[in-house]
Scaffold this active site. Sequence first.
Site, PDB file in Angstrom:
ATOM      1  N   LYS A  81      -5.165  -9.862  -7.302  1.00  0.00           N
ATOM      2  CA  LYS A  81      -6.116 -10.130  -6.646  1.00  0.00           C
ATOM      3  C   LYS A  81      -7.225  -9.068  -6.860  1.00  0.00           C
ATOM      4  CE  LYS A  81      -6.182  -8.336  -2.639  1.00  0.00           C
ATOM      5  NZ  LYS A  81      -5.885  -7.591  -1.155  1.00  0.00           N
ATOM      6  N   LYS A 101     -10.894  -3.424  -3.982  1.00  0.00           N
ATOM      7  CA  LYS A 101     -11.599  -2.679  -3.871  1.00  0.00           C
ATOM      8  C   LYS A 101     -11.156  -1.387  -4.877  1.00  0.00           C
ATOM      9  CE  LYS A 101     -13.710  -3.138   0.729  1.00  0.00           C
ATOM     10  NZ  LYS A 101     -12.638  -3.150   1.859  1.00  0.00           N
ATOM     11  N   LYS A 121       0.696  -1.160  -0.098  1.00  0.00           N
ATOM     12  CA  LYS A 121       0.078   0.004  -0.079  1.00  0.00           C
ATOM     13  C   LYS A 121       0.747   1.318  -0.151  1.00  0.00           C
ATOM     14  CE  LYS A 121      -4.345  -1.513   1.484  1.00  0.00           C
ATOM     15  NZ  LYS A 121      -5.339  -1.509   2.502  1.00  0.00           N
TER      16      LYS A 121
HETATM   17  P1  TYM Z   1     -10.783  -5.980   3.717  1.00  0.00           P
HETATM   18  O1  TYM Z   1     -11.811  -4.892   4.312  1.00  0.00           O
HETATM   19  O2  TYM Z   1      -9.798  -5.480   2.753  1.00  0.00           O
HETATM   20  O3  TYM Z   1     -11.492  -7.176   3.441  1.00  0.00           O
HETATM   21  C1  TYM Z   1     -12.321  -7.698   4.136  1.00  0.00           C
HETATM   22  C2  TYM Z   1     -12.238  -9.313   4.051  1.00  0.00           C
HETATM   23  O4  TYM Z   1     -12.506  -9.731   2.379  1.00  0.00           O
HETATM   24  C3  TYM Z   1     -11.380 -10.349   2.172  1.00  0.00           C
HETATM   25  N1  TYM Z   1     -10.990 -10.296   0.814  1.00  0.00           N
HETATM   26  C4  TYM Z   1     -10.966 -11.311   0.023  1.00  0.00           C
HETATM   27  N2  TYM Z   1     -11.003 -12.828  -0.066  1.00  0.00           N
HETATM   28  C5  TYM Z   1     -10.947 -13.403  -1.236  1.00  0.00           C
HETATM   29  N3  TYM Z   1     -10.562 -12.816  -2.268  1.00  0.00           N
HETATM   30  C6  TYM Z   1     -10.300 -11.432  -2.295  1.00  0.00           C
HETATM   31  N4  TYM Z   1      -9.949 -10.917  -3.517  1.00  0.00           N
HETATM   32  C7  TYM Z   1     -10.440 -10.809  -1.357  1.00  0.00           C
HETATM   33  N5  TYM Z   1     -10.465  -9.229  -0.921  1.00  0.00           N
HETATM   34  C8  TYM Z   1     -10.686  -9.261   0.243  1.00  0.00           C
HETATM   35  C9  TYM Z   1     -10.166 -10.225   3.099  1.00  0.00           C
HETATM   36  O5  TYM Z   1      -9.452 -11.091   3.390  1.00  0.00           O
HETATM   37  C10 TYM Z   1     -11.149  -9.883   4.455  1.00  0.00           C
HETATM   38  O6  TYM Z   1     -11.482 -11.139   5.222  1.00  0.00           O
HETATM   39  N6  TYM Z   1      -7.615  -5.823   7.739  1.00  0.00           N
HETATM   40  C11 TYM Z   1      -8.941  -6.012   7.086  1.00  0.00           C
HETATM   41  C12 TYM Z   1      -9.963  -5.779   8.144  1.00  0.00           C
HETATM   42  C13 TYM Z   1      -9.981  -6.248   9.574  1.00  0.00           C
HETATM   43  C14 TYM Z   1     -10.115  -7.348  10.221  1.00  0.00           C
HETATM   44  C15 TYM Z   1      -9.977  -7.042  11.600  1.00  0.00           C
HETATM   45  C16 TYM Z   1     -10.632  -8.708   9.737  1.00  0.00           C
HETATM   46  C17 TYM Z   1      -9.674  -5.221  10.493  1.00  0.00           C
HETATM   47  N7  TYM Z   1      -9.720  -5.796  11.705  1.00  0.00           N
HETATM   48  C18 TYM Z   1     -10.108  -8.056  12.444  1.00  0.00           C
HETATM   49  C19 TYM Z   1     -10.648  -9.577  10.648  1.00  0.00           C
HETATM   50  C20 TYM Z   1     -10.221  -9.167  11.995  1.00  0.00           C
HETATM   51  C21 TYM Z   1      -9.179  -5.743   5.886  1.00  0.00           C
HETATM   52  O7  TYM Z   1      -8.649  -4.800   5.552  1.00  0.00           O
HETATM   53  O8  TYM Z   1     -10.028  -6.261   5.345  1.00  0.00           O
END
Ligand code: TYM
Length: 345
Positions: free
Chosen positions: A208, A211, A114
């Site tokens: 991947k 968003k 990032k």
């Molecule tokens: P975030 O918001 O980027 O993504 C949310 C969830 O979606 C999953 N994900 C994917 N899974 C499969 N293929 C993809 N292309 C894909 N893109 C996203 C992510 O693995 C995630 O499960 N840091 C985390 C948010 C967070 C969190 C937490 C998660 C903050 N605190 C505590 C679990 C526990 C994040 O940025 O996810």
Amino acid sequence: MPFTPRVFSGIKPSGDLHLGNYLGAIRRFVPLQETHETIYCVVDMHAITVWQDPEDLRRWTYEIAAAYIASGLDPKKSIIFNQSQVVEHAELSWIFNCVARMGWMSRMTQFKDKAGENSENVSLGLFAYPSLMAADILLYKSTGVPVGDDQRQHLELTRDIAKKFNHDFKKQIAGNGFDADEGFFPITETLSTGPAMRVMSLRDGTKKMSKSDASDMSTIYMMDEADLITKKIKKATTDPEPLPSEAKGLETRPEAQNLVAIFAALSDRSVDDVLSEYGGQGWGKFKPALAELAVSVLSPVATEMRRLVDDRGEMDRILADGADRARAIAQPVMEDVRRIVGFVR
Ligand code: TYM
């Protein structure tokens, strides 16, 4: 006393939800509420580690909460809330900032990706982000976290922070009536199984789905209309070969592997099972079947999301109730943490 089996996960309101979020996370959250205590959070404090327009942040926060419910999470069974309503997340993350080591944080690949060339100019919050994530999880002494593959390293860091805290404060943990060998915080398990832990871009099977992709045709968004979903799947990049009959035949074919994995996850089948039906067939057969399946799963969710997002009163009530229940777990844990680290109360 062993830790109560408790599941926590979160999604950042930093853009429109896409198929990767749905298959890698939300869809997998739903069955867990039948077997575990479940806490699902909209992590708005994580979102602001990069600039967010406040209006967009609010809209996306409601949108994610709506997606949780529209996908089958029941706000009575699961705790659904937005992170900033429970201030203890910020407090525990500060303590974890003092437990985690600079070297551990510097190895986080998501930060490196990032920040890129721009690492002098990103926020301090972006660097500390995984420590807030560890706080989210451990504030509830969560034992399992369902996430997609891209979050695995953050979960390893969460375990490292829990171990170091348990070790550094061993004496105080015992002094406060906890089993020092078991530790104050659990060593949380990553719950990451299924065919679609890493959904890839529809235009490039090595990238991947995210968003922030520049090409709209590469990403299926949860709110896409049926004809747009169909168009994106029909135009997805593929090779010219027919589908193989076994998963092994997909190993060197990332685009094909991705589409079959999406099919499997959307239909709750294994990749091998899907290939036993479509092996030997061309894309002219597979893509329309995938498009039909995707529309049949995603369209009802999108319709319900739109209805819920428009009902702000109901959404505010659900989020406030979830935050109250989250606080009821978090506050006693924080009381213990303050005593353990030596803060005068
Ligand atoms: P975030 O918001 O980027 O993504 C949310 C969830 O979606 C999953 N994900 C994917 N899974 C499969 N293929 C993809 N292309 C894909 N893109 C996203 C992510 O693995 C995630 O499960 N840091 C985390 C948010 C967070 C969190 C937490 C998660 C903050 N605190 C505590 C679990 C526990 C994040 O940025 O996810």
